[in-house]
Design a protein around this motif. Structure first.
Motif, PDB file in Angstrom:
ATOM      1  N   PHE A   1     -17.819-107.332 -64.295  1.00  0.00           N
ATOM      2  CA  PHE A   1     -17.978-107.011 -65.821  1.00  0.00           C
ATOM      3  C   PHE A   1     -17.332-105.773 -66.632  1.00  0.00           C
ATOM      4  N   VAL A   2     -16.767-106.018 -67.456  1.00  0.00           N
ATOM      5  CA  VAL A   2     -16.360-104.916 -68.509  1.00  0.00           C
ATOM      6  C   VAL A   2     -16.215-105.450 -70.045  1.00  0.00           C
ATOM      7  N   GLU A   3     -16.990-104.496 -70.678  1.00  0.00           N
ATOM      8  CA  GLU A   3     -16.897-104.658 -72.179  1.00  0.00           C
ATOM      9  C   GLU A   3     -15.654-104.202 -72.849  1.00  0.00           C
ATOM     10  N   ILE A   4     -14.885-105.220 -73.275  1.00  0.00           N
ATOM     11  CA  ILE A   4     -13.659-104.653 -73.794  1.00  0.00           C
ATOM     12  C   ILE A   4     -13.483-104.394 -75.129  1.00  0.00           C
ATOM     13  N   HIS A   5     -14.326-104.765 -76.065  1.00  0.00           N
ATOM     14  CA  HIS A   5     -14.592-104.321 -77.541  1.00  0.00           C
ATOM     15  C   HIS A   5     -15.967-104.601 -77.843  1.00  0.00           C
ATOM     16  N   THR A   6     -16.650-103.639 -78.716  1.00  0.00           N
ATOM     17  CA  THR A   6     -17.853-103.917 -79.193  1.00  0.00           C
ATOM     18  C   THR A   6     -18.234-103.479 -80.735  1.00  0.00           C
ATOM     19  N   CYS A   7     -18.785-104.054 -81.375  1.00  0.00           N
ATOM     20  CA  CYS A   7     -18.980-103.734 -82.818  1.00  0.00           C
ATOM     21  C   CYS A   7     -20.416-104.414 -83.098  1.00  0.00           C
ATOM     22  N   THR A   8     -20.761-103.936 -84.402  1.00  0.00           N
ATOM     23  CA  THR A   8     -21.999-104.633 -85.032  1.00  0.00           C
ATOM     24  C   THR A   8     -21.667-105.880 -85.638  1.00  0.00           C
ATOM     25  N   TYR A   9     -22.281-106.886 -85.780  1.00  0.00           N
ATOM     26  CA  TYR A   9     -22.020-108.274 -86.391  1.00  0.00           C
ATOM     27  C   TYR A   9     -21.718-107.695 -87.828  1.00  0.00           C
ATOM     28  N   ASP A  10     -22.293-106.800 -88.487  1.00  0.00           N
ATOM     29  CA  ASP A  10     -21.746-106.659 -89.928  1.00  0.00           C
ATOM     30  C   ASP A  10     -20.284-106.033 -90.028  1.00  0.00           C
ATOM     31  N   GLU A  11     -19.954-105.280 -88.977  1.00  0.00           N
ATOM     32  CA  GLU A  11     -18.626-104.768 -88.909  1.00  0.00           C
ATOM     33  C   GLU A  11     -17.675-105.976 -88.481  1.00  0.00           C
ATOM     34  N   TYR A  12     -18.085-106.970 -87.658  1.00  0.00           N
ATOM     35  CA  TYR A  12     -17.202-108.225 -87.321  1.00  0.00           C
ATOM     36  C   TYR A  12     -17.083-108.887 -88.676  1.00  0.00           C
ATOM     37  N   ILE A  13     -18.233-109.061 -89.249  1.00  0.00           N
ATOM     38  CA  ILE A  13     -18.226-110.126 -90.445  1.00  0.00           C
ATOM     39  C   ILE A  13     -17.356-109.456 -91.504  1.00  0.00           C
ATOM     40  N   SER A  14     -17.403-108.208 -91.754  1.00  0.00           N
ATOM     41  CA  SER A  14     -16.491-107.547 -92.791  1.00  0.00           C
ATOM     42  C   SER A  14     -15.054-107.575 -92.447  1.00  0.00           C
ATOM     43  N   ARG A  15     -14.638-107.571 -91.146  1.00  0.00           N
ATOM     44  CA  ARG A  15     -13.307-107.292 -90.937  1.00  0.00           C
ATOM     45  C   ARG A  15     -12.491-108.811 -90.847  1.00  0.00           C
ATOM     46  N   THR A  16     -13.388-109.760 -90.699  1.00  0.00           N
ATOM     47  CA  THR A  16     -12.997-111.176 -90.801  1.00  0.00           C
ATOM     48  C   THR A  16     -12.961-111.845 -92.178  1.00  0.00           C
ATOM     49  N   ALA A  17     -13.834-111.173 -93.039  1.00  0.00           N
ATOM     50  CA  ALA A  17     -13.815-111.500 -94.385  1.00  0.00           C
ATOM     51  C   ALA A  17     -12.575-111.570 -95.404  1.00  0.00           C
ATOM     52  N   GLU A  18     -12.380-112.449 -96.242  1.00  0.00           N
ATOM     53  CA  GLU A  18     -11.458-112.421 -97.441  1.00  0.00           C
ATOM     54  C   GLU A  18     -11.032-111.001 -97.884  1.00  0.00           C
ATOM     55  N   ARG A  19     -10.034-110.572 -97.378  1.00  0.00           N
ATOM     56  CA  ARG A  19      -9.511-109.343 -97.970  1.00  0.00           C
ATOM     57  C   ARG A  19     -10.165-108.185 -97.092  1.00  0.00           C
ATOM     58  N   GLY A  20     -10.622-108.682 -95.885  1.00  0.00           N
ATOM     59  CA  GLY A  20     -10.923-107.754 -94.937  1.00  0.00           C
ATOM     60  C   GLY A  20      -9.985-107.171 -94.077  1.00  0.00           C
ATOM     61  N   MET A  21     -10.316-106.213 -93.003  1.00  0.00           N
ATOM     62  CA  MET A  21      -9.283-105.558 -92.381  1.00  0.00           C
ATOM     63  C   MET A  21      -8.472-106.214 -91.617  1.00  0.00           C
ATOM     64  N   ASN A  22      -8.919-107.356 -91.070  1.00  0.00           N
ATOM     65  CA  ASN A  22      -8.133-108.564 -90.276  1.00  0.00           C
ATOM     66  C   ASN A  22      -6.881-109.161 -91.058  1.00  0.00           C
ATOM     67  N   GLN A  23      -7.121-109.399 -92.379  1.00  0.00           N
ATOM     68  CA  GLN A  23      -6.293-109.941 -93.411  1.00  0.00           C
ATOM     69  C   GLN A  23      -5.157-108.989 -93.615  1.00  0.00           C
ATOM     70  N   TRP A  24      -5.537-107.563 -93.932  1.00  0.00           N
ATOM     71  CA  TRP A  24      -4.798-106.660 -94.207  1.00  0.00           C
ATOM     72  C   TRP A  24      -3.704-106.316 -93.096  1.00  0.00           C
ATOM     73  N   PHE A  25      -4.162-106.291 -92.191  1.00  0.00           N
ATOM     74  CA  PHE A  25      -3.444-105.886 -90.897  1.00  0.00           C
ATOM     75  C   PHE A  25      -2.387-107.058 -90.630  1.00  0.00           C
ATOM     76  N   ALA A  26      -2.914-108.370 -90.711  1.00  0.00           N
ATOM     77  CA  ALA A  26      -2.159-109.316 -90.711  1.00  0.00           C
ATOM     78  C   ALA A  26      -0.834-109.554 -91.734  1.00  0.00           C
ATOM     79  N   GLY A  27      -1.042-109.328 -92.650  1.00  0.00           N
ATOM     80  CA  GLY A  27      -0.039-109.394 -94.050  1.00  0.00           C
ATOM     81  C   GLY A  27       0.708-108.189 -93.647  1.00  0.00           C
ATOM     82  N   ASN A  28       0.376-106.923 -93.576  1.00  0.00           N
ATOM     83  CA  ASN A  28       1.129-105.743 -93.469  1.00  0.00           C
ATOM     84  C   ASN A  28       2.144-105.973 -92.231  1.00  0.00           C
ATOM     85  N   MET A  29       1.475-106.486 -90.970  1.00  0.00           N
ATOM     86  CA  MET A  29       2.336-106.820 -89.768  1.00  0.00           C
ATOM     87  C   MET A  29       3.514-107.919 -89.826  1.00  0.00           C
ATOM     88  N   LEU A  30       2.913-108.693 -90.843  1.00  0.00           N
ATOM     89  CA  LEU A  30       4.171-109.896 -91.097  1.00  0.00           C
ATOM     90  C   LEU A  30       5.305-109.148 -91.612  1.00  0.00           C
TER      91      LEU A  30
END
Length: 198
Positions: free
Chosen positions: A74-103
């Protein structure tokens, strides 16, 4: 004309991945909120106040792991709080920022390092003769994203089409901006097809 179609196929493929990613982020965001609420109720009980539930849910941890807890591999690969997870997957969150810029970064990289030379050869030109304002703008965006931590460099003011940022601004290519980039590239592709037919 195969070389032009291959460039168009690359752009369509990258844009498809981007759109699929946004759909996935929306799903993950909703699921993250649901799981956080369920965990908070488990911790506090159904009679807890909204404030108690929010506090308990904020402490819950979301993780990606390999293997099963308690097992030797067993290895934990990535851990965060649910609040961090919800924030980064939100509209205009970090994930959307990264996806658009990397495109934008990836479209320009495929253009410059593969498609541009092949299309130039098809049209009987030198690589440097194949130019388009949209691709020049993407080059400036790429430089700012990769070499200046996502902050617009001075050269951003030379953009001819994507005039959204000034020097020092944080670049966030949201869904509307990405859509405009794709429309401009499609216009350029049509121009290439027209030139080939002459």
């Amino acid at each position: 004309m195969k070389q032009i179609f291959e460039f168009e196929h690359t752009v369509d493929g990258l844009y498809g991945v981007y759109l699929d990613s946004l759909a996935g982020f929306r799903h993950l965001h909703a699921e993250g909120e649901r799981k956080k609420a369920n965990l908070a109720k488990l911790l506090c009980g159904d009679s807890a106040s909204d404030t108690e539930l929010a506090g308990a849910g904020a402490e819950c941890v979301y993780s990606y792991a390999k293997g099963e807890p308690g097992e030797p591999d067993f290895v934990e690969i990535h851990t965060c709080t649910y609040d961090e997870y919800i924030s980064r997957t939100a509209e205009r969150g970090m994930n959307q920022w990264f996806a658009g810029n990397m495109l934008a970064v990836n479209i320009y990289a495929f253009w410059e390092n593969f498609h541009r030379q092949r299309i130039a050869s098809l049209l009987g030109k030198e690589k440097s003769d194949i130019r388009a304002p949209i691709m020049g703008d993407l080059r400036r965006y790429r430089q700012s994203i990769l070499h200046h931590n996502g902050k617009a460099l001075k050269g951003i003011r030379k953009c001819e089409v994507l005039k959204w940022y000034s020097e020092g601004d944080a670049i966030f290519l949201d869904n509307e901006k990405v859509h405009e980039i794709i429309l401009q590239i499609k216009k350029f592709i049509q121009e290439l097809k027209t030139e080939w037919r002459k």
